[in-house]
Structure formats: C-alpha cells, structure tokens
Motif scaffolding. Structure first.
Motif, short mmCIF file in Angstrom:
data_model
loop_
_atom_site.label_atom_id
_atom_site.label_comp_id
_atom_site.label_asym_id
_atom_site.label_seq_id
_atom_site.Cartn_x
_atom_site.Cartn_y
_atom_site.Cartn_z
N TRP A 19 -73.54 -35.75 31.68
CA TRP A 19 -73.92 -34.45 31.14
C TRP A 19 -75.00 -33.80 31.99
CZ3 TRP A 19 -72.65 -32.84 25.95
CH2 TRP A 19 -71.82 -33.74 25.27
N THR A 20 -75.00 -32.46 32.01
CA THR A 20 -76.19 -31.79 32.51
C THR A 20 -77.22 -31.88 31.39
OG1 THR A 20 -75.65 -29.63 31.61
CG2 THR A 20 -74.76 -30.15 33.80
N ASN B 134 -74.41 -41.16 32.51
CA ASN B 134 -74.76 -39.88 31.94
C ASN B 134 -74.03 -38.79 32.73
OD1 ASN B 134 -75.83 -37.73 30.73
ND2 ASN B 134 -77.96 -38.23 31.17
N MET C 232 -71.27 -25.06 27.14
CA MET C 232 -71.16 -26.19 28.07
C MET C 232 -70.96 -25.71 29.51
SD MET C 232 -68.56 -29.44 27.99
CE MET C 232 -69.24 -30.40 26.67
N ASP D 78 -76.83 -29.32 28.56
CA ASP D 78 -75.69 -29.58 27.68
C ASP D 78 -76.01 -30.69 26.70
OD1 ASP D 78 -74.22 -27.66 28.97
OD2 ASP D 78 -73.19 -29.06 30.30
N PHE D 79 -76.69 -31.71 27.19
CA PHE D 79 -77.00 -32.84 26.32
C PHE D 79 -77.98 -32.41 25.22
CE2 PHE D 79 -78.51 -37.19 25.27
CZ PHE D 79 -77.28 -37.69 24.91
N THR E 192 -70.00 -30.21 33.31
CA THR E 192 -69.79 -31.11 32.18
C THR E 192 -68.37 -30.96 31.66
OG1 THR E 192 -72.12 -30.83 31.64
CG2 THR E 192 -70.74 -31.89 29.99
N SER F 271 -69.63 -40.26 24.41
CA SER F 271 -70.08 -39.26 25.37
C SER F 271 -70.91 -39.90 26.47
CB SER F 271 -70.91 -38.19 24.66
OG SER F 271 -72.06 -38.78 24.11
#
Ligand SMILES: [Zn+2]
Length: 647
Positions: free
Chosen positions: A508-509, A506, A370, A512-513, A374, A496
């Motif tokens: 997250w990068t 969102n 991660m 990462d997702f 994030t 998440s």
C-alpha cells in the motif's frame, strides 16, 4: 419472515422473525440455523455412504478404511471392553518422567498438526504447542513450520482469567470436571491434583496472547532453531523437537513469541510432579470421546452442557461421522461429490465466482481514494486468486494408515499421527497453492491468505445458499455474498498485508493505508455498539476481518447481480423486487439462533459476529435504503457519511 417488523428497525428480524419464533434448537445443538441444518444433512448423507462403502469396497482399500473406521467407532461394546488400555502405555510413560529432559521429550512427542487450519488466528489446541505447515509468509517459495500457543483445555485465556462472576462460576465447574476425570481414571488424590492442574493451566493462560492480538500477523516472528534456546529458555528444545520429528527443521514462524517464551519458562519452573498430573489429565480428557461412556459423558457434561449450553449429547453415529471425516476426510469427500455434486452445479458456481471476481476488480478500479499504484497491486491480487469450487483437483490417499475394525481410539490416534507425518513431509516438499484445507462435505468456505486461494466445498454449494431453482437475485444475495466475503478476505486487515504470491508485504501507499485504517475504525465502532448479552458486547476489533469481508462481499455480490441483469429489470417474486429479493436472500442466509452459553463463547473467542448482526451489514449499502424505504429515525438507519464503504 416477520412482516410486522419494519425492515429499517431490525432487518434480521424482518427476514427471519417467524422462523426464529417457531423454531426450537434441537437438544443436541448449541446453535441452529441454515449452516447447521445443512451440516445435519451432510452427516446423514455421509452415514449412508459409509454404510454402503463397507460392502462395496475391497479389503485394504481407502474406502474400506473409512468404513472400518466408522464401524469401529460405532462398536460401543468394544470401546467399553478396552477401557483405558489403548492409552495405558502413554500414561505409564508419563508417570515415569523423572527429569525435565524426559518431560520435554514427552511434550514433543505430543505435538500434532491439530491447529484449526480454517484460520491461523482462530485455533485451539490442548497440547502445549500447535503446529501448522504452510507457505512461509516471508519466503513464499517454500513451506515452513508455524508454531502456535496451546496447552489449555478450555477455549481461551479469558475462561481462566476474566474477572466476572459468570466466569468464576465456570472455573468452579471446570475444576470439578478435572476432579471427575481423574477419579474416573482411578488416579488417587484427585482433589489436590485437580487444583494444581487448574493452577498450572491458569499460569499458561496468563502468558497466552489475547484473541484479538493473535490476529495481528506482525506479531509473528521468524525464529531459527537456535533462537528457541536463546529466546525461550526453560524447555529443552533439542529434546522437544527431536521427539516431535522436527530435528531437521531449521526455520520456524513463531505466531505467539511471548507465549512461547512464557510457556517454555513454565516448563522449567513448575514442579515436574504437577506437569505429570497435567499431562495425564489432558491426555485422558483429549481422547475421552473415544473412551468408555462415563468419560465421554463427563466431557460432554462440561464442554457441551456447561460451556456451550447443549442439553443432549449428539447420537453416537453423528459423532462417528464427524470423527471419520476428521480422520480420512478425502475418502469420504470423493464418495460425497460423486453422488451429491453435479458437473452442472460446479460450472454454475464457477461462473458466479468469475462474475464476482470481475465485480470486485471493477469496484477497486472505481475507488476514488486509492492511488493507481495500490490499485494495480490489488487488481493483480484478485486476478491471481486460485479458486477451488466443490472439491480439490487431487485427492489425498491413506496408504500406510492402519485401521482396525474394533479399536476406535487406536484408529483415531493413528490417523492423527498419520496426518502429522504427512505435514512433516510437506515441510520438505514444494508449495502447493491448490491444496485444500477443508473437505468437500464441510458446510463452510474459506480464504487462505498465504496461498492466495479460496475453497468453496460442495456441501455449501446447495440450497438455500445456492439454489439452481431460485431466482438469480436470491442466489447472488446468499451464496454470492459468501463468495464475495471469501474474495474480500484477500483485502481485509489480514489479507491486505499479503501480496499476490502470498508474501507478507506492505503493498500500500501510506495514504491509502491511512484511509483503509480510518474506514476500519468506523466499522469497529459500529460493531462495538451491538450488545447481545447484558454484560457482553460484540468485540469490533476481534471481528474486524470478518465484518470487512461481510461488507465488501455483500457490495461485490450486489454489483455482480446488477451486472448480470445487463441493464434489464429482475423479475418480481412473491411481490418483492429484485433488490428486495437480493437483500432478503442475504439476511436469510444468516438465519441462526443460539443458546446463551455458546453465544457467550462466540463473543469471547470467535472472529465472526453473531449472525443477526451479520445480516444487518445491509445498513452500510445505499441500495438497501432505497429497496426498503429506510429513513432517518429507523433503528438501523445510518446517515450517508456513517455508512462504511471500504472496497
Ligand atoms: Zn470469513
């Protein structure tokens, strides 16, 4: 335990086998296990509290209302004497519907806040739509109205549509149930009407979202009041929302846009006469538990015996306790925690929650896949979690709710209306992230992704989940994993997607997702391979959120347990090492057995996998292999790359 079973072959059986062999499911239960045993205990305690509240309370007080509600429910002679009289004004109004405007108003007047709030995606209402009020997932600074699909008496669209002999047989029996309900109510031509009612429900089912699609928050849409007329023609929405008391509400979150469009179109296209028959049936069936015995028994015969496999209707006092909890739950809850939840228990549970939050944050920090961005957002989310332990800081009051000592059905209808008005007022009030969604006397726990909050009721914080007399290893494996499970929901496929303030974002990068999605896909495959019935497997996608929570919760609880040892060794107990006690405590907290029909219902509609498979979550954790010497060739063995680790 069944020590003749190798832990690596069937860990659930190893931990629970003897219990499973020696335990019969009580005749008034579809399933049985730790949760149900504690649930029965909470009912017994509640009955005593309600009996005591009658003499110890003053007239008009909330306590007296709870006692009177319970007493009226127990007054079976009064229920028999009233017959359908309490429902009659509503049935007369339905019979007089002459056009689609009146139909829309009747449907609107039936809207209630009756969506199961435990989980916005795990709900059911037999009203055409269900309402839920909560923080807006797009604008977390305000509350908004969530509208969800409804209108089915049976638990899910699959019951109406699935093409297999078992379901076809259930449908035949369901149609017979509708005929009987109409017959009991003295409605003429029951046979033909029942066919039309079931046909209409089948059309409603065919526009419903599937259970697993319901779990995707991205299918929810923000609709303005005007959008309904444009996007869902067929229903007179002005009449509908007016009768529902929502004429001033401008913004909605429509959880099932396609079903909303489809249901509205059916209101416009299906014969008014069919809708009138359907409304009469659904209303009588909805309230039949509070109608004379013949109605209550018919309802139990289909929904209890046929759909869940329960041989015997629970005794009246148990149903009365459940109904009282649903109607005035906070009054009962206040009495319950005063007697059964000590300040010391609360403090110890709070300390465990703090430990597991710390362990969770450390695990995230240690993830090699991660990115720092994030991680920072995830850590912020754990730190800002609001954790309710035992009971809410503020109790609900019931001023204005009228409870009669001898009108059980009228009481239940007024309590439902009272709750609905409370939710409508909430729409115009500031958000309250401390609000509880279950009562303290409920044996359950939950995560509210939109509030970024957790509720751990008093009734689950007791042995064997949480036992002050047991070794720490046991408590971390049992309640610790449940606490970890709820924290983890903030980071599962649902949670998440919400940030620390509860906004759908969102955070997250993309890389990462992608990692998260591929790990999730392996977990879906792991559960898809479990087949509890010859014709039905676990649905790995439908149970994904819960399986991620089980896995991450167990891992975080294990870390917290190790941290609590401060480098030392846990004392052995009964010949088991600390790690063994931890994993056995976990598997024993999922000690459950099911009758076949309820197992089928769970597999089709529940977000949770059946308990034995939840116990087998252990196969993803390296320390379990070491603790029980599990090797290649054992049935639960997974090679290291196949063990799923998400957090
Ligand atoms: Zn859960």
């Amino acid at each position: 335990m069944d020590r003749s079973t190798r832990p690596g072959d069937d860990f659930s059986k190893y931990a629970n086998g003897k219990w499973d062999q020696e335990t019969a499911i009580p005749p008034d239960r579809a399933a049985w296990g730790i949760g149900a045993i504690l649930d029965e205990q909470a009912r017994e305690r509640t009955r005593m509290l309600l009996d005591g509240a009658r003499s110890q309370s003053t007239a008009g007080s909330d306590q007296r209302k709870a006692a009177d509600y319970y007493a009226a429910y127990m007054n079976e002679a009064a229920v028999e004497a009233r017959g359908l009289a309490t429902l009659q004004p509503m049935l007369d109004r339905m019979a007089a519907i002459a056009d689609r405007g009146a139909l829309a108003r009747e449907l609107g007047s039936m809207l209630r806040a009756d969506v199961d709030p435990l989980n916005a995606t795990e709900f059911h209402t037999d009203r055409l739509f269900g309402l839920w009020t909560a923080q807006d997932l797009n604008e977390p600074s305000r509350n908004t109205a969530y509208l969800l699909q409804g209108g089915l008496a049976m638990p899910d669209r699959e019951y109406y549509l699935a093409d297999n002999p078992k379901m076809a047989e259930t449908r035949t029996r369901y149609r017979a149930h509708v005929v009987k309900v109409l017959g009991l109510a003295g409605i003429a031509d029951a046979d033909r009407k029942a066919q039309r009612i079931v046909d209409l429900e089948t059309r409603i089912a065919s526009v419903h979202a599937r259970r697993e699609d319901s779990a995707d928050v991205h299918t929810a849409q923000a609709w303005t009041r005007e959008d309904f007329d444009r996007k869902a023609p067929g229903l007179d929405w002005a009449g509908y929302f007016g009768a529902a008391g929502l004429e001033r509400q401008r913004a909605f979150v429509v959880w099932h846009p396609a079903a909303t469009t489809g249901e509205a179109a059916l209101v416009g296209s299906q014969p008014i006469a069919t809708w009138k028959d359907y409304l009469a049936y659904i209303t009588i069936d909805h309230w039949s538990r509070l109608l004379p015995r013949a109605f209550a028994e018919e309802r139990f015969d289909f929904f209890g015996r046929t759909l869940a496999g329960t041989p015997q209707m629970p005794e009246r006092w148990k149903r009365a306790v459940d109904s009282t909890n649903a109607a005035v739950g906070d009054v009962v809850g206040k009495l319950y925690v005063a007697k059964y939840f000590s300040a010391a228990a609360k403090a110890r549970a709070q300390a465990m929650v703090a430990d597991i939050k710390t362990a969770f944050a450390r695990r995230i920090d240690a993830l090699d896949w991660m990115s720092p961005q994030t991680k920072a957002r995830a850590t912020e989310k754990v730190q800002s979690l609001i954790v309710g332990v035992g009971y809410p800081d503020a109790w609900r009051g019931y001023a204005g709710l009228e409870i009669s000592g001898d009108d059980a059905l009228g009481n239940a209808m007024r309590a439902e209306e009272f709750e609905y008005q409370y939710r409508l007022r909430e729409l115009r009030q500031p958000i309250d992230r401390n609000e509880w969604w279950i009562t303290p006397q409920t044996v359950n726990a939950l995560n509210l992704p939109i509030q970024n909050a957790l509720n751990f009721p008093a009734a689950i914080l007791q042995p064997p989940y949480f036992d002050p007399a047991a070794p720490d290893a046991h408590n971390y494996g049992a309640i610790g994993a449940i606490i970890g499970h709820e924290i983890s929901h903030s980071f599962d496929d649902q949670g998440s997607q919400f940030d620390a303030a509860g906004k759908l974002t969102n955070w997250w990068t993309p890389a990462d997702f992608e990692h998260f999605k591929s790990a999730s896909a392996r977990l879906v495959a792991q559960y898809n391979a479990y087949k509890p019935l010859p014709d039905l497997a676990v649905n790995g996608q439908q149970t994904l959120s819960e399986n991620i929570a089980d896995l991450a919760g167990l891992a975080a609880a294990y870390d917290a347990f190790r941290i609590s040892l401060k480098g030392g060794t846990a004392p052995a107990f009964d010949g088991f090492t600390g790690d063994q006690q931890f994993f056995i405590g976990f598997a024993q907290s999922w000690r459950d057995k099911y009758r076949e029909p309820i197992l089928r219902q769970i597999l089709l509609t529940d977000g949770h996998a059946p308990s034995p498979y939840r116990a087998d979550t252990v196969r993803n954790l390296d320390p379990w292999y070491a603790a029980f010497d599990v090797r290649s060739g054992d049935r639960l063995y997974l090679a290291r790359p196949d063990r799923v680790r998400i957090w």
